[in-house]
Design a protein around this motif. Sequence first.
Motif, PDB file in Angstrom:
ATOM      1  N   GLU A 209       2.482   6.291  -7.270  1.00  0.00           N
ATOM      2  CA  GLU A 209       1.479   7.220  -7.820  1.00  0.00           C
ATOM      3  C   GLU A 209       1.969   8.658  -7.711  1.00  0.00           C
ATOM      4  O   GLU A 209       1.818   9.453  -8.643  1.00  0.00           O
ATOM      5  CB  GLU A 209       0.148   7.037  -7.106  1.00  0.00           C
ATOM      6  CG  GLU A 209      -0.567   5.749  -7.483  1.00  0.00           C
ATOM      7  CD  GLU A 209      -1.818   5.486  -6.651  1.00  0.00           C
ATOM      8  OE1 GLU A 209      -2.187   6.358  -5.830  1.00  0.00           O
ATOM      9  OE2 GLU A 209      -2.410   4.414  -6.834  1.00  0.00           O
TER      10      GLU A 209
ATOM     11  N   THR B 123       2.706   1.550  -3.466  1.00  0.00           N
ATOM     12  CA  THR B 123       1.780   1.979  -4.518  1.00  0.00           C
ATOM     13  C   THR B 123       1.526   3.483  -4.423  1.00  0.00           C
ATOM     14  O   THR B 123       1.516   4.189  -5.432  1.00  0.00           O
ATOM     15  CB  THR B 123       0.461   1.194  -4.428  1.00  0.00           C
ATOM     16  OG1 THR B 123       0.742  -0.200  -4.542  1.00  0.00           O
ATOM     17  CG2 THR B 123      -0.497   1.599  -5.529  1.00  0.00           C
TER      18      THR B 123
ATOM     19  N   HIS C  19       0.837  -1.202   0.000  1.00  0.00           N
ATOM     20  CA  HIS C  19       0.000   0.000   0.000  1.00  0.00           C
ATOM     21  C   HIS C  19       0.877   1.260   0.000  1.00  0.00           C
ATOM     22  O   HIS C  19       0.637   2.206  -0.751  1.00  0.00           O
ATOM     23  CB  HIS C  19      -0.937  -0.015   1.213  1.00  0.00           C
ATOM     24  CG  HIS C  19      -1.836   1.167   1.304  1.00  0.00           C
ATOM     25  ND1 HIS C  19      -2.880   1.379   0.429  1.00  0.00           N
ATOM     26  CD2 HIS C  19      -1.829   2.225   2.151  1.00  0.00           C
ATOM     27  CE1 HIS C  19      -3.480   2.502   0.738  1.00  0.00           C
ATOM     28  NE2 HIS C  19      -2.860   3.039   1.781  1.00  0.00           N
TER      29      HIS C  19
END
Length: 113
Positions: free
Chosen positions: A76, A72, A69
Amino acid sequence: MGSPVKILDMARDLIRLSGFEPDDDIEIRFIGLRPGEKLYEELITEGEGITPTRHEKIHVLRKAPVDLHWLTGRIEELVQSAHKQDGPAIKSKLKEIVPEYQPSPDAGAIRDP
């Protein structure tokens, strides 16, 4: 990985295999390193959790698990910085994701090939 090969020897061999003679038909020029090029390849970096085994030439890398998590989210943010073409933010985010990352002072400078 095999034994090391000198780039100059490989270039000469490829020129000969193409039916030409090095230095006569095709000049080989030494132009130095370009941004991002390396003199050697590092297979293991400092702090990767290198664990020895019973065999002196075999080691095991034990990397700490990564929170998917978290990763990611950082990727981004990196993509957003890339879309904005924000070089300093890209370098900062890369350093956050990969602590061993050390950008060169002129990294990101656009140069003619």
